[in-house]
Design an enzyme around this catalytic site. Structure first.
Site, PDB file in Angstrom:
ATOM      1  N   ILE A  42       5.573  36.238  16.566  1.00  0.00           N
ATOM      2  CA  ILE A  42       5.015  34.956  16.133  1.00  0.00           C
ATOM      3  C   ILE A  42       6.165  34.073  15.635  1.00  0.00           C
ATOM      4  O   ILE A  42       7.076  34.564  14.943  1.00  0.00           O
ATOM      5  CB  ILE A  42       3.993  35.186  14.981  1.00  0.00           C
ATOM      6  CG1 ILE A  42       2.969  36.281  15.345  1.00  0.00           C
ATOM      7  CG2 ILE A  42       3.312  33.879  14.595  1.00  0.00           C
ATOM      8  CD1 ILE A  42       2.051  35.986  16.499  1.00  0.00           C
TER       9      ILE A  42
ATOM     10  N   LEU B 241      -7.511  34.949  -2.003  1.00  0.00           N
ATOM     11  CA  LEU B 241      -6.145  35.193  -2.472  1.00  0.00           C
ATOM     12  C   LEU B 241      -5.285  35.509  -1.253  1.00  0.00           C
ATOM     13  O   LEU B 241      -5.621  36.412  -0.477  1.00  0.00           O
ATOM     14  CB  LEU B 241      -6.126  36.390  -3.446  1.00  0.00           C
ATOM     15  CG  LEU B 241      -4.739  36.928  -3.821  1.00  0.00           C
ATOM     16  CD1 LEU B 241      -3.886  35.862  -4.528  1.00  0.00           C
ATOM     17  CD2 LEU B 241      -4.876  38.176  -4.710  1.00  0.00           C
TER      18      LEU B 241
ATOM     19  N   TYR C 205      10.587  49.161   8.867  1.00  0.00           N
ATOM     20  CA  TYR C 205       9.507  48.186   9.092  1.00  0.00           C
ATOM     21  C   TYR C 205       8.336  48.826   9.842  1.00  0.00           C
ATOM     22  O   TYR C 205       7.168  48.677   9.462  1.00  0.00           O
ATOM     23  CB  TYR C 205      10.073  47.000   9.882  1.00  0.00           C
ATOM     24  CG  TYR C 205       9.128  45.840  10.068  1.00  0.00           C
ATOM     25  CD1 TYR C 205       8.936  44.899   9.064  1.00  0.00           C
ATOM     26  CD2 TYR C 205       8.442  45.664  11.269  1.00  0.00           C
ATOM     27  CE1 TYR C 205       8.082  43.817   9.241  1.00  0.00           C
ATOM     28  CE2 TYR C 205       7.586  44.595  11.458  1.00  0.00           C
ATOM     29  CZ  TYR C 205       7.407  43.667  10.442  1.00  0.00           C
ATOM     30  OH  TYR C 205       6.555  42.596  10.625  1.00  0.00           O
ATOM     31  N   ALA C 206       8.649  49.589  10.910  1.00  0.00           N
ATOM     32  CA  ALA C 206       7.589  50.225  11.706  1.00  0.00           C
ATOM     33  C   ALA C 206       6.806  51.221  10.853  1.00  0.00           C
ATOM     34  O   ALA C 206       5.568  51.290  10.929  1.00  0.00           O
ATOM     35  CB  ALA C 206       8.183  50.914  12.924  1.00  0.00           C
ATOM     36  N   ALA C 207       7.529  51.986  10.024  1.00  0.00           N
ATOM     37  CA  ALA C 207       6.850  52.960   9.158  1.00  0.00           C
ATOM     38  C   ALA C 207       5.953  52.240   8.156  1.00  0.00           C
ATOM     39  O   ALA C 207       4.807  52.659   7.908  1.00  0.00           O
ATOM     40  CB  ALA C 207       7.878  53.819   8.423  1.00  0.00           C
TER      41      ALA C 207
ATOM     42  N   SER D 125       1.519  45.058  11.928  1.00  0.00           N
ATOM     43  CA  SER D 125       2.315  44.546  13.053  1.00  0.00           C
ATOM     44  C   SER D 125       2.101  45.466  14.237  1.00  0.00           C
ATOM     45  O   SER D 125       1.877  46.667  14.061  1.00  0.00           O
ATOM     46  CB  SER D 125       3.803  44.527  12.683  1.00  0.00           C
ATOM     47  OG  SER D 125       4.595  44.353  13.843  1.00  0.00           O
TER      48      SER D 125
ATOM     49  N   GLY E  67       5.323  30.732   6.924  1.00  0.00           N
ATOM     50  CA  GLY E  67       4.852  31.339   8.165  1.00  0.00           C
ATOM     51  C   GLY E  67       3.363  31.615   8.252  1.00  0.00           C
ATOM     52  O   GLY E  67       2.519  30.715   8.118  1.00  0.00           O
TER      53      GLY E  67
ATOM     54  N   ASP F 277       3.177  33.656  -3.855  1.00  0.00           N
ATOM     55  CA  ASP F 277       4.419  34.000  -3.155  1.00  0.00           C
ATOM     56  C   ASP F 277       5.470  34.374  -4.190  1.00  0.00           C
ATOM     57  O   ASP F 277       5.392  33.951  -5.352  1.00  0.00           O
ATOM     58  CB  ASP F 277       4.918  32.828  -2.303  1.00  0.00           C
ATOM     59  CG  ASP F 277       5.812  33.285  -1.153  1.00  0.00           C
ATOM     60  OD1 ASP F 277       5.331  33.355  -0.006  1.00  0.00           O
ATOM     61  OD2 ASP F 277       6.993  33.609  -1.415  1.00  0.00           O
ATOM     62  N   LEU F 278       6.433  35.146  -3.748  1.00  0.00           N
ATOM     63  CA  LEU F 278       7.606  35.455  -4.576  1.00  0.00           C
ATOM     64  C   LEU F 278       8.322  34.152  -4.919  1.00  0.00           C
ATOM     65  O   LEU F 278       8.859  33.983  -6.014  1.00  0.00           O
ATOM     66  CB  LEU F 278       8.532  36.383  -3.773  1.00  0.00           C
ATOM     67  CG  LEU F 278       9.796  36.893  -4.431  1.00  0.00           C
ATOM     68  CD1 LEU F 278       9.475  37.719  -5.660  1.00  0.00           C
ATOM     69  CD2 LEU F 278      10.621  37.713  -3.441  1.00  0.00           C
TER      70      LEU F 278
HETATM   71  N1  LIG Z   1       6.439  36.703  12.490  1.00  0.00           N
HETATM   72  C1  LIG Z   1       6.083  37.741  13.226  1.00  0.00           C
HETATM   73  O1  LIG Z   1       6.389  37.806  14.432  1.00  0.00           O
HETATM   74  C2  LIG Z   1       5.298  38.876  12.625  1.00  0.00           C
HETATM   75  C3  LIG Z   1       4.853  39.866  13.495  1.00  0.00           C
HETATM   76  C4  LIG Z   1       4.102  40.926  12.979  1.00  0.00           C
HETATM   77  C5  LIG Z   1       3.826  40.978  11.635  1.00  0.00           C
HETATM   78  N2  LIG Z   1       4.291  40.013  10.801  1.00  0.00           N
HETATM   79  C6  LIG Z   1       3.971  40.135   9.387  1.00  0.00           C
HETATM   80  O2  LIG Z   1       3.310  38.971   8.950  1.00  0.00           O
HETATM   81  C7  LIG Z   1       3.568  38.764   7.560  1.00  0.00           C
HETATM   82  C8  LIG Z   1       4.075  37.349   7.356  1.00  0.00           C
HETATM   83  O3  LIG Z   1       5.298  37.222   8.073  1.00  0.00           O
HETATM   84  P1  LIG Z   1       5.937  35.811   8.449  1.00  0.00           P
HETATM   85  O4  LIG Z   1       6.434  35.931   9.824  1.00  0.00           O
HETATM   86  O5  LIG Z   1       5.034  34.718   8.075  1.00  0.00           O
HETATM   87  O6  LIG Z   1       7.233  35.858   7.490  1.00  0.00           O
HETATM   88  P2  LIG Z   1       7.857  34.761   6.504  1.00  0.00           P
HETATM   89  O7  LIG Z   1       9.200  35.297   6.153  1.00  0.00           O
HETATM   90  O8  LIG Z   1       7.751  33.411   7.095  1.00  0.00           O
HETATM   91  O9  LIG Z   1       6.892  34.821   5.227  1.00  0.00           O
HETATM   92  C9  LIG Z   1       6.832  35.912   4.376  1.00  0.00           C
HETATM   93  C10 LIG Z   1       6.538  35.415   2.970  1.00  0.00           C
HETATM   94  O10 LIG Z   1       6.392  36.554   2.119  1.00  0.00           O
HETATM   95  C11 LIG Z   1       7.004  36.251   0.881  1.00  0.00           C
HETATM   96  N3  LIG Z   1       7.383  37.474   0.180  1.00  0.00           N
HETATM   97  C12 LIG Z   1       8.376  38.337   0.500  1.00  0.00           C
HETATM   98  N4  LIG Z   1       8.443  39.319  -0.406  1.00  0.00           N
HETATM   99  C13 LIG Z   1       7.461  39.090  -1.316  1.00  0.00           C
HETATM  100  C14 LIG Z   1       7.049  39.759  -2.480  1.00  0.00           C
HETATM  101  N5  LIG Z   1       7.662  40.872  -2.897  1.00  0.00           N
HETATM  102  N6  LIG Z   1       6.012  39.251  -3.182  1.00  0.00           N
HETATM  103  C15 LIG Z   1       5.378  38.123  -2.773  1.00  0.00           C
HETATM  104  N7  LIG Z   1       5.745  37.438  -1.667  1.00  0.00           N
HETATM  105  C16 LIG Z   1       6.775  37.921  -0.949  1.00  0.00           C
HETATM  106  C17 LIG Z   1       8.224  35.417   1.256  1.00  0.00           C
HETATM  107  O11 LIG Z   1       8.730  34.677   0.150  1.00  0.00           O
HETATM  108  C18 LIG Z   1       7.660  34.557   2.378  1.00  0.00           C
HETATM  109  O12 LIG Z   1       7.143  33.339   1.875  1.00  0.00           O
HETATM  110  C19 LIG Z   1       4.572  39.852   7.160  1.00  0.00           C
HETATM  111  O13 LIG Z   1       3.895  40.941   6.586  1.00  0.00           O
HETATM  112  C20 LIG Z   1       5.177  40.255   8.485  1.00  0.00           C
HETATM  113  O14 LIG Z   1       5.692  41.565   8.454  1.00  0.00           O
HETATM  114  C21 LIG Z   1       5.023  38.951  11.272  1.00  0.00           C
END
Ligand SMILES: NC(=O)c1ccc[n+]([C@@H]2O[C@H](COP(=O)([O-])OP(=O)(O)OC[C@H]3O[C@@H](n4cnc5c(N)ncnc54)[C@H](O)[C@@H]3O)[C@@H](O)[C@H]2O)c1
Length: 259
Positions: A200, A13, A167-169, A154, A20, A40-41
């Site tokens: 990323i 899952l 976000y950090a918290a 993160s 992303g 996904d949402l």
């Molecule tokens: N991109 C980066 O540099 C980075 C760095 C550190 C951590 N992260 C973490 O990695 C994870 C993925 O991030 P990403 O960069 O792929 O972002 P992204 O925005 O590309 O993807 C996030 C996905 O989460 C979905 N989403 C949001 N709220 C939701 C909810 N309530 N229920 C179900 N789905 C939901 C969105 O629709 C989206 O498809 C996140 O937790 C993010 O905080 C990302």
């Protein structure tokens, strides 16, 4: 990383699977033989991920047992519980791999951050991980199955970041939650680890001003931002038995940033 079918019998899952990192994780897990429940949402985005995975589940009216897409807001308790029920109904078993990637940002300086921006980020990034981890662990324990739970935190959860108190918290909370879950669930054969990506290239970081990205990139020892696949490789290792004695770990995927 060597390509072998390390997850042939796994049901995975993945939340936040429509974009992303979550999409890259879904592709990589499926490539290792896992059946993927992509949540996904944004239901259309989850369905697009399933289409990208190929195989019978990418066709309309997928047969049972193929990859499948689910729409859910995992920050809502009822929706998270229902998601686990739907996945079990669809595949007749609980997921043995659970990867929580759903996440958002709502950046603002501490002096100006609204309560709503605080609450929303904590709900999506931290509460959802409590809800999904709990529901998945309950399903695994009650069916006597082992599993691997991987929560995306993160590097910002470890070192903080200007404009990201919420976000950090939330991401620091994910580390503590995951370590505690690892302590409690080890005896049930369930491993729990978090992954701490740095910067990323995804739609999330596309919102960051180029000036800021250039500055951060200059601080990365490897000299460039990461790709979602860099995170997906580590998640796949943590999902597989290659990491069978690793639990409670927080694995950094940062190109050396803030080491
Ligand atoms: N991109 C980066 O540099 C980075 C760095 C550190 C951590 N992260 C973490 O990695 C994870 C993925 O991030 P990403 O960069 O792929 O972002 P992204 O925005 O590309 O993807 C996030 C996905 O989460 C979905 N989403 C949001 N709220 C939701 C909810 N309530 N229920 C179900 N789905 C939901 C969105 O629709 C989206 O498809 C996140 O937790 C993010 O905080 C990302």
């Amino acid at each position: 990383m060597a390509s072998q079918l390390r997850l042939r019998s796994a049901l995975a899952l993945v939340t936040g699977a429509g974009s992303g990192i979550g999409r890259a994780v879904s592709v990589r897990l499926a490539g290792e033989g896992a059946t993927v429940a992509a949540c996904d949402l944004d239901g259309a985005a989850a369905r697009e991920t399933v289409r990208l995975l190929g195989g019978p589940g990418s066709e309309e009216e997928a047969p049972r047992g193929a990859h499948a897409a689910f729409q859910a807001d995992v920050s809502e308790a009822r929706a998270a519980r229902r998601l686990l029920e739907q996945v079990q109904d669809c595949f007749s078993r609980p997921p043995s791999v659970v990867v929580s990637c759903a996440g958002i940002t709502r950046d603002e300086f501490l002096l100006h951050m609204s309560e709503d921006d605080w609450d929303k980020v904590i709900a999506v990034n931290l509460k959802s991980i409590f809800l999904v981890t709990q529901a998945a662990a309950q399903a695994l324990v009650s069916s006597g199955c082992h599993g691997s739970i991987i929560n995306i935190s993160s590097i910002v959860g470890k070192v903080g970041n200007v404009g990201q108190t919420n976000y950090a918290a939330s991401k620091a909370g994910v580390i503590g939650l995951t370590q505690t879950a690892a302590r409690e669930l080890g005896r049930h054969g369930i491993r729990c680890n978090s992954v701490l990506p740095g910067f990323i290239k995804t739609p999330m970081t596309q919102k960051v001003p180029q000036k800021v990205l250039d500055k951060v990139t200059g601080m990365i020892p490897m000299g460039h931002m990461g790709d979602p696949e860099d995170v997906a490789d580590v998640v796949t290792f943590l999902a597989s038995e290659d990491s069978g004695y690793i639990t409670g770990a927080s694995v950094e995927v940062t190109g050396g940033l803030f080491m």
